[in-house]
Write a protein that holds these residues in place. Sequence first.
Motif, mmCIF file in Angstrom:
data_model
loop_
_atom_site.group_PDB
_atom_site.id
_atom_site.type_symbol
_atom_site.label_atom_id
_atom_site.label_comp_id
_atom_site.label_asym_id
_atom_site.label_seq_id
_atom_site.Cartn_x
_atom_site.Cartn_y
_atom_site.Cartn_z
ATOM 1 N N PRO A 9 0.851 -1.184 0.000
ATOM 2 C CA PRO A 9 0.000 0.000 0.000
ATOM 3 C C PRO A 9 0.895 1.245 0.000
ATOM 4 C CG PRO A 9 -0.571 -1.480 1.823
ATOM 5 C CD PRO A 9 0.679 -1.992 1.198
ATOM 6 N N ARG B 98 1.168 3.951 1.827
ATOM 7 C CA ARG B 98 1.815 4.381 3.071
ATOM 8 C C ARG B 98 2.972 3.470 3.462
ATOM 9 N NH1 ARG B 98 -1.745 3.102 8.337
ATOM 10 N NH2 ARG B 98 -2.018 0.887 7.968
ATOM 11 N N GLU B 99 2.901 2.180 3.137
ATOM 12 C CA GLU B 99 4.012 1.276 3.435
ATOM 13 C C GLU B 99 5.155 1.482 2.450
ATOM 14 O OE1 GLU B 99 2.903 -2.803 4.109
ATOM 15 O OE2 GLU B 99 1.107 -2.196 5.213
ATOM 16 N N ASP C 159 7.040 4.463 3.562
ATOM 17 C CA ASP C 159 7.868 4.169 4.731
ATOM 18 C C ASP C 159 9.151 3.439 4.341
ATOM 19 O OD1 ASP C 159 8.219 4.215 7.661
ATOM 20 O OD2 ASP C 159 8.119 2.037 7.441
ATOM 21 N N TYR D 152 1.814 9.427 15.575
ATOM 22 C CA TYR D 152 0.868 8.328 15.346
ATOM 23 C C TYR D 152 1.222 7.075 16.144
ATOM 24 C CZ TYR D 152 -1.016 11.314 11.750
ATOM 25 O OH TYR D 152 -1.585 12.383 11.088
ATOM 26 N N GLU E 135 3.028 4.270 14.403
ATOM 27 C CA GLU E 135 2.338 3.764 13.211
ATOM 28 C C GLU E 135 2.580 4.701 12.023
ATOM 29 O OE1 GLU E 135 0.794 0.786 13.105
ATOM 30 O OE2 GLU E 135 1.430 0.514 15.187
ATOM 31 N N LEU E 136 2.006 4.348 10.868
ATOM 32 C CA LEU E 136 2.228 5.078 9.626
ATOM 33 C C LEU E 136 1.149 6.102 9.306
ATOM 34 C CD1 LEU E 136 3.343 2.039 7.437
ATOM 35 C CD2 LEU E 136 4.787 3.705 8.630
ATOM 36 N N PRO F 274 -3.017 7.276 8.828
ATOM 37 C CA PRO F 274 -4.174 6.682 8.163
ATOM 38 C C PRO F 274 -3.820 6.074 6.803
ATOM 39 C CG PRO F 274 -4.557 9.021 8.661
ATOM 40 C CD PRO F 274 -3.157 8.719 9.016
ATOM 41 N N ASP F 275 -4.527 5.027 6.455
ATOM 42 C CA ASP F 275 -4.336 4.374 5.154
ATOM 43 C C ASP F 275 -5.348 4.966 4.182
ATOM 44 O OD1 ASP F 275 -3.581 2.730 3.117
ATOM 45 O OD2 ASP F 275 -4.470 0.918 3.955
ATOM 46 N N GLN F 276 -5.036 6.160 3.660
ATOM 47 C CA GLN F 276 -6.007 6.880 2.833
ATOM 48 C C GLN F 276 -5.422 7.396 1.529
ATOM 49 O OE1 GLN F 276 -7.336 10.304 4.999
ATOM 50 N NE2 GLN F 276 -5.312 11.217 5.063
ATOM 51 N N ASN G 244 -0.075 10.818 3.386
ATOM 52 C CA ASN G 244 -1.289 10.139 3.823
ATOM 53 C C ASN G 244 -1.703 10.637 5.209
ATOM 54 O OD1 ASN G 244 1.131 8.402 4.637
ATOM 55 N ND2 ASN G 244 -0.475 7.610 5.976
#
Length: 115
Positions: A18, A20-21, A24, A73, A76-77, A79-81, A99
Motif C-alpha cells: 500500500p 503508506r508502506e 515508509d 501516530y 504507526e504510519l 491513516p491508510d487513505q 497520507n
Amino acid sequence: MSTDEDRERLAGHLAALPVRELVDVLRRVLPHFEQEAYGMRTALTLANVTWYEDDVDPGLDVELVAWPDRDHYGGELGPDQGLWENGRCPRCDVEVTSNAKRAHCPYCGTACALT
C-alpha cells in the motif's frame, strides 16, 4: 551487485505494498543517496505528480511526498487513505503531500501540518 531478476523481484514486492508502506520503505532508503558538494546539497525524494488538463489553467503539479510523523501516530504510519493531505514545508516552502496530517518534509525533516 544484483541481477535483473533480483531487481524485478524487489520491484514486485514494492509494487504490492500500500502507498503508506511504500513511502515508509523509501523513507529508509532515499536519504542514503544525499550528496553535498560545492555548497549544494542534493537529495533523492519521492514526488507525487498530477497533470491537469484544464482549458483555463493546464499544467503539472509536483509535490514532495512527506514522511508521516510516526511519533505523533504512536509508531504507526498514519491513516491508510492515499496521498490526500497537502501543504507546504514551513522551512523549505515546497509543496508536500502525505497520507497523514502530521508529516515531515523529505528534504529538510521539518514537521509539516497538512490539510
